[in-house]
Design a protein around this motif. Sequence first.
Motif, PDB file in Angstrom:
ATOM      1  N   MET A   1     -33.506 -88.430  35.103  1.00 47.28           N
ATOM      2  CA  MET A   1     -33.424 -89.416  36.178  1.00 47.28           C
ATOM      3  C   MET A   1     -34.666 -90.306  36.153  1.00 47.28           C
ATOM      4  SD  MET A   1     -33.354 -88.869  40.327  1.00 47.28           S
ATOM      5  CE  MET A   1     -31.770 -88.023  40.324  1.00 47.28           C
ATOM      6  N   PHE A   2     -34.485 -91.586  36.455  1.00 43.64           N
ATOM      7  CA  PHE A   2     -35.608 -92.501  36.591  1.00 43.64           C
ATOM      8  C   PHE A   2     -35.593 -93.062  38.015  1.00 43.64           C
ATOM      9  CE2 PHE A   2     -32.032 -95.020  35.027  1.00 43.64           C
ATOM     10  CZ  PHE A   2     -32.037 -96.131  35.871  1.00 43.64           C
ATOM     11  N   THR A   3     -36.699 -93.638  38.431  1.00 46.21           N
ATOM     12  CA  THR A   3     -36.799 -94.221  39.765  1.00 46.21           C
ATOM     13  C   THR A   3     -36.877 -95.739  39.656  1.00 46.21           C
ATOM     14  OG1 THR A   3     -39.206 -93.994  39.728  1.00 46.21           O
ATOM     15  CG2 THR A   3     -37.939 -92.204  40.744  1.00 46.21           C
ATOM     16  N   PHE A   4     -36.384 -96.407  40.687  1.00 51.64           N
ATOM     17  CA  PHE A   4     -36.451 -97.875  40.671  1.00 51.64           C
ATOM     18  C   PHE A   4     -36.708 -98.405  42.069  1.00 51.64           C
ATOM     19  CE2 PHE A   4     -31.938 -97.071  41.514  1.00 51.64           C
ATOM     20  CZ  PHE A   4     -31.578 -98.047  42.445  1.00 51.64           C
ATOM     21  N   LEU A  18     -28.148 -99.832  38.676  1.00 54.83           N
ATOM     22  CA  LEU A  18     -29.194 -98.880  38.317  1.00 54.83           C
ATOM     23  C   LEU A  18     -28.869 -97.460  38.749  1.00 54.83           C
ATOM     24  CD1 LEU A  18     -32.193-101.203  39.119  1.00 54.83           C
ATOM     25  CD2 LEU A  18     -31.694-100.230  36.877  1.00 54.83           C
ATOM     26  N   SER A  19     -28.283 -97.304  39.922  1.00 57.35           N
ATOM     27  CA  SER A  19     -27.900 -95.946  40.337  1.00 57.35           C
ATOM     28  C   SER A  19     -26.773 -95.426  39.461  1.00 57.35           C
ATOM     29  CB  SER A  19     -27.485 -95.932  41.815  1.00 57.35           C
ATOM     30  OG  SER A  19     -26.358 -96.756  42.044  1.00 57.35           O
ATOM     31  N   GLY A  20     -25.888 -96.327  39.041  1.00 60.21           N
ATOM     32  CA  GLY A  20     -24.814 -95.921  38.132  1.00 60.21           C
ATOM     33  C   GLY A  20     -25.319 -95.488  36.774  1.00 60.21           C
ATOM     34  N   ALA A  21     -26.525 -95.961  36.420  1.00 58.10           N
ATOM     35  CA  ALA A  21     -27.132 -95.569  35.141  1.00 58.10           C
ATOM     36  C   ALA A  21     -28.020 -94.341  35.277  1.00 58.10           C
ATOM     37  CB  ALA A  21     -27.940 -96.738  34.578  1.00 58.10           C
ATOM     38  N   GLY A  22     -28.038 -93.751  36.458  1.00 54.97           N
ATOM     39  CA  GLY A  22     -28.813 -92.525  36.649  1.00 54.97           C
ATOM     40  C   GLY A  22     -30.109 -92.707  37.394  1.00 54.97           C
ATOM     41  N   GLY A  23     -30.311 -93.877  38.013  1.00 57.62           N
ATOM     42  CA  GLY A  23     -31.552 -94.133  38.722  1.00 57.62           C
ATOM     43  C   GLY A  23     -31.529 -93.705  40.172  1.00 57.62           C
ATOM     44  N   GLN A  24     -32.719 -93.446  40.713  1.00 58.00           N
ATOM     45  CA  GLN A  24     -32.894 -93.110  42.129  1.00 58.00           C
ATOM     46  C   GLN A  24     -33.751 -94.186  42.772  1.00 58.00           C
ATOM     47  OE1 GLN A  24     -31.653 -90.789  44.241  1.00 58.00           O
ATOM     48  NE2 GLN A  24     -32.812 -91.839  45.856  1.00 58.00           N
ATOM     49  N   CYS A  25     -33.216 -94.812  43.818  1.00 57.66           N
ATOM     50  CA  CYS A  25     -33.926 -95.891  44.502  1.00 57.66           C
ATOM     51  C   CYS A  25     -34.995 -95.308  45.433  1.00 57.66           C
ATOM     52  CB  CYS A  25     -32.945 -96.752  45.292  1.00 57.66           C
ATOM     53  SG  CYS A  25     -33.696 -98.213  46.027  1.00 57.66           S
ATOM     54  N   VAL A  26     -36.236 -95.792  45.287  1.00 58.88           N
ATOM     55  CA  VAL A  26     -37.331 -95.265  46.101  1.00 58.88           C
ATOM     56  C   VAL A  26     -37.942 -96.324  47.013  1.00 58.88           C
ATOM     57  CG1 VAL A  26     -37.907 -93.438  44.454  1.00 58.88           C
ATOM     58  CG2 VAL A  26     -39.001 -95.690  44.236  1.00 58.88           C
ATOM     59  N   GLY A 415     -32.104-101.749  25.268  1.00 59.15           N
ATOM     60  CA  GLY A 415     -32.730-100.480  24.903  1.00 59.15           C
ATOM     61  C   GLY A 415     -33.567 -99.896  26.023  1.00 59.15           C
ATOM     62  N   ALA A 416     -33.578-100.565  27.202  1.00 60.93           N
ATOM     63  CA  ALA A 416     -34.420-100.092  28.302  1.00 60.93           C
ATOM     64  C   ALA A 416     -33.983 -98.726  28.807  1.00 60.93           C
ATOM     65  CB  ALA A 416     -34.391-101.114  29.444  1.00 60.93           C
ATOM     66  N   LEU A 417     -32.682 -98.509  28.911  1.00 55.86           N
ATOM     67  CA  LEU A 417     -32.204 -97.211  29.400  1.00 55.86           C
ATOM     68  C   LEU A 417     -32.528 -96.095  28.417  1.00 55.86           C
ATOM     69  CD1 LEU A 417     -28.738 -98.149  30.953  1.00 55.86           C
ATOM     70  CD2 LEU A 417     -30.923 -97.787  32.119  1.00 55.86           C
ATOM     71  N   GLU A 418     -32.416 -96.409  27.136  1.00 53.50           N
ATOM     72  CA  GLU A 418     -32.757 -95.418  26.114  1.00 53.50           C
ATOM     73  C   GLU A 418     -34.247 -95.068  26.180  1.00 53.50           C
ATOM     74  OE1 GLU A 418     -32.397 -94.863  21.245  1.00 53.50           O
ATOM     75  OE2 GLU A 418     -31.688 -96.700  22.221  1.00 53.50           O
ATOM     76  N   LEU A 419     -35.084 -96.093  26.392  1.00 52.36           N
ATOM     77  CA  LEU A 419     -36.516 -95.863  26.530  1.00 52.36           C
ATOM     78  C   LEU A 419     -36.820 -94.978  27.731  1.00 52.36           C
ATOM     79  CD1 LEU A 419     -39.525 -96.545  25.877  1.00 52.36           C
ATOM     80  CD2 LEU A 419     -39.251 -98.533  27.373  1.00 52.36           C
ATOM     81  N   LEU A 420     -36.166 -95.263  28.847  1.00 53.05           N
ATOM     82  CA  LEU A 420     -36.382 -94.456  30.053  1.00 53.05           C
ATOM     83  C   LEU A 420     -35.975 -93.005  29.825  1.00 53.05           C
ATOM     84  CD1 LEU A 420     -35.072 -96.984  32.717  1.00 53.05           C
ATOM     85  CD2 LEU A 420     -37.424 -96.170  32.506  1.00 53.05           C
ATOM     86  N   ALA A 421     -34.858 -92.815  29.128  1.00 51.85           N
ATOM     87  CA  ALA A 421     -34.386 -91.453  28.865  1.00 51.85           C
ATOM     88  C   ALA A 421     -35.376 -90.708  27.961  1.00 51.85           C
ATOM     89  CB  ALA A 421     -33.013 -91.495  28.211  1.00 51.85           C
TER      90      ALA A 421
END
Length: 429
Positions: A1-4, A18-26, A415-421
Amino acid sequence: MFTFIDLFAGIGGFHHALSGAGGQCVFVSEIDEQAKRIYEQNWGDHVTPREGRPLLEGDIIPLTDPEVQHIPDHDVLAAGFPCQPFSKSGFQRGINETRGTLFFNIAKILEAKRPRVIILENVRNLAGPRHRETWSTIIRTLRDLGYKVSDTPTVFSPHLLPPELGGTPQIRDRVFIVGTHVGRERAWAEADSTPTLERKPVDGWNPSMWDLDTHVLLDESEVPSTGPHRLSAEEIRWIDVWDDFVTTLLEVRDGTPLPGFPIWADEFRDVPAITSSTPKWKADFLRKNSEFYVEHRDAIDTWLARHGGLAGFPPSRRKLEWQAQDAPSLWATAMHFRPSGIRAKKPTYLPAMVAITQTSIIGPRRRRITVREGARLQGLPDTFSFEGQPQSASFKQLGNGVSAGVVGFILRESGALELLAEQTQAGAA
């Protein structure tokens, strides 16, 4: 999970992507109270609360003091920062206008928090010739902050994406800036002009394959019988009269499509009303209207007589902008009532929704699109709720919004999502 964090958040197009891609809104910031209420109504349960602070913040300016004390650490910064300084409908003062400097409030957050990924969105005009200095300033600032970004703007529209990749039938060209934090030295050393995404159909998709019935429109049994989406008797009359023009002229022209230049009923005359002060562009249209009238005089005069010379029609309804090619009837097109006239296009993909009242009319359905259909055009789910406000406010919010499907696709392609993962996995290890 990443935060945004979601800045200038509107009603949450970035949040959905972003939440659909696995992100958590902070963290969320949005100054418009109506938009905040709709955001919280739909996404409030998915925003991490902060003790002593509101769930959704308002004006971003007080939050970006040198310490940006109220903003939590995050992996992704998303911002559809205000477009008025760059929009064609504004004065186009760009970064010299107060609202234009809100980009620097974003820069303050980037300097303090160094998120791994940024994604910014704005109107296409930001990358236009009148704003070269503004664009260069934004790119230079981001590189100085350590973000690898392209000199060449990424301009993209949801109608270029097939539906399975998040596309929708709406021409909505917007500029996207995607950057990854690599440090200042590397950001400048690896500077290039390769856009994240080219403005062209993806994976062989043909935008003419869009079908509004399949991809956007509700079944008529689901459409309320009353409401702003229903045409008034006056609007129906305007369309009926111009539909008579279209079908009459198509018959006279043996099916040859109408011309694409603006047709001005008040300029049907033998000699165009051109003077030394007439702008060149207008003189060209006046000549074309005169030539068209002379060629089809009998049919046009009969049409005008049949409808009382368009008596009672306001100036903007005495004009037709035919962009529907070989459509057999005005009622077979998608229409907009614009200040420049009634614009007609083929009912495949629709013009961009805007924050003013120019909602698309679907000729075959004899009505405007509904708010639910507008939400679909922006890639929002059918569960999204606008409850508690007038439709005009909902359409304004949609017109100011971001295409969620395009955001998701650009993040994947960059490639941003891949980098975050990868970084998340490395941190866990």
